[in-house]
Write a protein that holds these residues in place. Structure first.
Motif, PDB file in Angstrom:
ATOM      1  N   GLU A  33     -16.236   9.041   8.475  1.00 44.57           N
ATOM      2  CA  GLU A  33     -15.326   8.414   7.504  1.00 44.57           C
ATOM      3  C   GLU A  33     -13.932   8.231   8.116  1.00 44.57           C
ATOM      4  OE1 GLU A  33     -15.817   7.155   4.395  1.00 44.57           O
ATOM      5  OE2 GLU A  33     -17.956   7.506   4.685  1.00 44.57           O
ATOM      6  N   VAL A  34     -13.459   9.258   8.815  1.00 45.23           N
ATOM      7  CA  VAL A  34     -12.136   9.167   9.449  1.00 45.23           C
ATOM      8  C   VAL A  34     -12.132   8.017  10.461  1.00 45.23           C
ATOM      9  CG1 VAL A  34     -10.525  10.327  11.034  1.00 45.23           C
ATOM     10  CG2 VAL A  34     -11.477  11.580   9.098  1.00 45.23           C
ATOM     11  N   CYS A  35     -13.196   7.925  11.262  1.00 43.48           N
ATOM     12  CA  CYS A  35     -13.289   6.840  12.253  1.00 43.48           C
ATOM     13  C   CYS A  35     -13.283   5.482  11.551  1.00 43.48           C
ATOM     14  CB  CYS A  35     -14.556   6.988  13.085  1.00 43.48           C
ATOM     15  SG  CYS A  35     -14.561   8.480  14.101  1.00 43.48           S
ATOM     16  N   LYS A  36     -13.979   5.411  10.424  1.00 43.81           N
ATOM     17  CA  LYS A  36     -14.040   4.163   9.655  1.00 43.81           C
ATOM     18  C   LYS A  36     -12.664   3.742   9.147  1.00 43.81           C
ATOM     19  CE  LYS A  36     -18.376   3.631   7.221  1.00 43.81           C
ATOM     20  NZ  LYS A  36     -19.016   4.144   6.024  1.00 43.81           N
ATOM     21  N   HIS A  37     -11.875   4.743   8.746  1.00 44.59           N
ATOM     22  CA  HIS A  37     -10.536   4.446   8.225  1.00 44.59           C
ATOM     23  C   HIS A  37      -9.615   3.870   9.287  1.00 44.59           C
ATOM     24  CE1 HIS A  37     -11.282   5.919   4.286  1.00 44.59           C
ATOM     25  NE2 HIS A  37     -11.382   7.187   4.608  1.00 44.59           N
ATOM     26  N   ILE A  38     -10.010   3.999  10.546  1.00 41.68           N
ATOM     27  CA  ILE A  38      -9.181   3.461  11.636  1.00 41.68           C
ATOM     28  C   ILE A  38      -9.443   1.961  11.819  1.00 41.68           C
ATOM     29  CG2 ILE A  38      -8.769   3.631  14.160  1.00 41.68           C
ATOM     30  CD1 ILE A  38      -7.631   5.881  12.454  1.00 41.68           C
ATOM     31  N   MET A  98       0.841  -1.203   0.000  1.00 33.95           N
ATOM     32  CA  MET A  98       0.000   0.000   0.000  1.00 33.95           C
ATOM     33  C   MET A  98       0.876   1.253   0.000  1.00 33.95           C
ATOM     34  SD  MET A  98      -1.237  -0.095   3.953  1.00 33.95           S
ATOM     35  CE  MET A  98      -0.074  -0.452   5.247  1.00 33.95           C
ATOM     36  N   ALA A  99       0.364   2.302  -0.631  1.00 35.18           N
ATOM     37  CA  ALA A  99       1.116   3.562  -0.632  1.00 35.18           C
ATOM     38  C   ALA A  99       0.914   4.227   0.718  1.00 35.18           C
ATOM     39  CB  ALA A  99       0.599   4.445  -1.744  1.00 35.18           C
ATOM     40  N   GLY A 100       1.985   4.659   1.332  1.00 33.60           N
ATOM     41  CA  GLY A 100       1.847   5.280   2.646  1.00 33.60           C
ATOM     42  C   GLY A 100       1.608   4.234   3.712  1.00 33.60           C
ATOM     43  N   THR A 101       1.162   4.674   4.868  1.00 31.43           N
ATOM     44  CA  THR A 101       0.921   3.756   5.980  1.00 31.43           C
ATOM     45  C   THR A 101      -0.571   3.483   6.095  1.00 31.43           C
ATOM     46  OG1 THR A 101       0.495   5.477   7.595  1.00 31.43           O
ATOM     47  CG2 THR A 101       2.808   4.894   7.230  1.00 31.43           C
ATOM     48  N   VAL A 102      -0.925   2.682   7.062  1.00 28.45           N
ATOM     49  CA  VAL A 102      -2.321   2.351   7.285  1.00 28.45           C
ATOM     50  C   VAL A 102      -3.095   3.603   7.769  1.00 28.45           C
ATOM     51  CG1 VAL A 102      -2.238   1.579   9.696  1.00 28.45           C
ATOM     52  CG2 VAL A 102      -3.643   0.345   8.093  1.00 28.45           C
ATOM     53  N   PRO A 116      -9.355  -0.628   9.793  1.00 31.32           N
ATOM     54  CA  PRO A 116      -8.324  -1.541   9.287  1.00 31.32           C
ATOM     55  C   PRO A 116      -7.095  -1.612  10.192  1.00 31.32           C
ATOM     56  CG  PRO A 116      -9.113  -0.101   7.532  1.00 31.32           C
ATOM     57  CD  PRO A 116      -9.718   0.393   8.804  1.00 31.32           C
ATOM     58  N   VAL A 117      -6.808  -0.516  10.897  1.00 32.18           N
ATOM     59  CA  VAL A 117      -5.675  -0.533  11.828  1.00 32.18           C
ATOM     60  C   VAL A 117      -5.986  -1.528  12.949  1.00 32.18           C
ATOM     61  CG1 VAL A 117      -4.152   0.841  13.295  1.00 32.18           C
ATOM     62  CG2 VAL A 117      -5.284   1.929  11.350  1.00 32.18           C
ATOM     63  N   LEU A 118      -7.243  -1.494  13.402  1.00 29.46           N
ATOM     64  CA  LEU A 118      -7.645  -2.397  14.490  1.00 29.46           C
ATOM     65  C   LEU A 118      -7.628  -3.850  14.045  1.00 29.46           C
ATOM     66  CD1 LEU A 118     -10.567  -0.455  16.154  1.00 29.46           C
ATOM     67  CD2 LEU A 118      -8.207  -0.660  16.892  1.00 29.46           C
ATOM     68  N   ILE A 129       3.578  -4.402  10.147  1.00 25.86           N
ATOM     69  CA  ILE A 129       2.363  -4.600   9.338  1.00 25.86           C
ATOM     70  C   ILE A 129       1.722  -3.256   8.980  1.00 25.86           C
ATOM     71  CG2 ILE A 129       0.009  -5.552   9.326  1.00 25.86           C
ATOM     72  CD1 ILE A 129       0.989  -7.750  11.207  1.00 25.86           C
ATOM     73  N   ILE A 130       1.670  -2.326   9.966  1.00 28.22           N
ATOM     74  CA  ILE A 130       0.945  -1.081   9.682  1.00 28.22           C
ATOM     75  C   ILE A 130       1.797  -0.019   8.978  1.00 28.22           C
ATOM     76  CG2 ILE A 130      -0.699  -1.411  11.582  1.00 28.22           C
ATOM     77  CD1 ILE A 130       0.800   0.753  13.162  1.00 28.22           C
ATOM     78  N   SER A 131       3.102  -0.260   8.865  1.00 26.01           N
ATOM     79  CA  SER A 131       3.974   0.765   8.279  1.00 26.01           C
ATOM     80  C   SER A 131       3.788   0.979   6.782  1.00 26.01           C
ATOM     81  CB  SER A 131       5.439   0.427   8.540  1.00 26.01           C
ATOM     82  OG  SER A 131       5.704   0.589   9.908  1.00 26.01           O
TER      83      SER A 131
END
Length: 202
Positions: A30-35, A1-5, A37-39, A162-164
């Motif tokens: 939307e911002v909360c939703k984007h978190i 992926m481009a960038g980080t999670v 995948p980190v979880l 993984i998240i980097s």
């Protein structure tokens, strides 16, 4: 992926506020939703938190979708319920926003710990964040299940890898924490102003 999670949520945060400086419902959710995948990268350790956050986002999105113009501003969801005296109901949007904001407080504290304390194990970072944020609002039951879940936290080094992605994870985490915290603080301030910031879980 481009960038980080964290890249999608950092992009999304640019649109959370209107020109007049008001938090907008859809971009905030939307911002909360984007978190989420980190979880997911935490595996079962964060399953409770992920389900909780997902449920609250859905509740607020459903209400927003019922009248996007009326609920364009995030806090309008609460104002309507406060006037109707339904805000304290466990299925209210007020309750949803309160717990969503608290869960995000926990995550910001956790990510902050991962950057600030490179020597801490994942479980220590989780426990510290939990005691600073959610713990005082949780009853015995919620607290116990949470602490059991934290024991399943993944290895810190593996998790960070993984998240980097291909970006600078520490810089992104710091940016995420510093940009998101003021929005969460604004939610708390608003909820406190209508007497809804101190509800506890059983």
């Amino acid at each position: 992926m481009a960038g980080t999670v964290f890249t999608p949520s950092l992009e999304g945060m640019k649109h959370v506020k209107s020109e007049s400086g008001v938090i907008l419902t859809k971009p905030f959710l939307e911002v909360c939703k984007h978190i989420l995948p980190v979880l997911e990268k935490f595996g079962s350790a964060m399953a409770i938190v992920k389900t909780d956050i997902g449920g609250n986002i859905t509740r607020l999105e459903t209400k927003y979708a019922s009248d996007p113009t009326k609920y364009e501003q995030l806090h309008s969801l609460v104002k309507v319920e406060v006037s109707a005296k339904t805000a304290k109901s466990s299925s209210s949007c007020t309750n949803g926003l309160l717990w969503l904001t608290r869960a995000m407080d926990f995550l910001v504290a956790l990510f902050h710990n991962l950057v600030q304390h490179p020597d801490w194990q994942m479980s220590q970072a989780c426990n510290d964040a939990y005691s600073k944020t959610l713990k005082k609002w949780h009853g015995w039951l919620a607290s116990s299940s949470f602490l059991v879940a934290i024991k399943l936290a993944p290895d810190r080094k593996k998790f960070m890898e993984i998240i980097s992605g291909s970006g600078n994870i520490n810089a992104d985490i710091e940016k995420f924490c510093s940009t998101f915290s003021p929005l969460l603080a604004e939610n708390h301030k608003f909820l406190a102003s209508v007497g809804m910031d101190d509800l506890k879980a059983s």
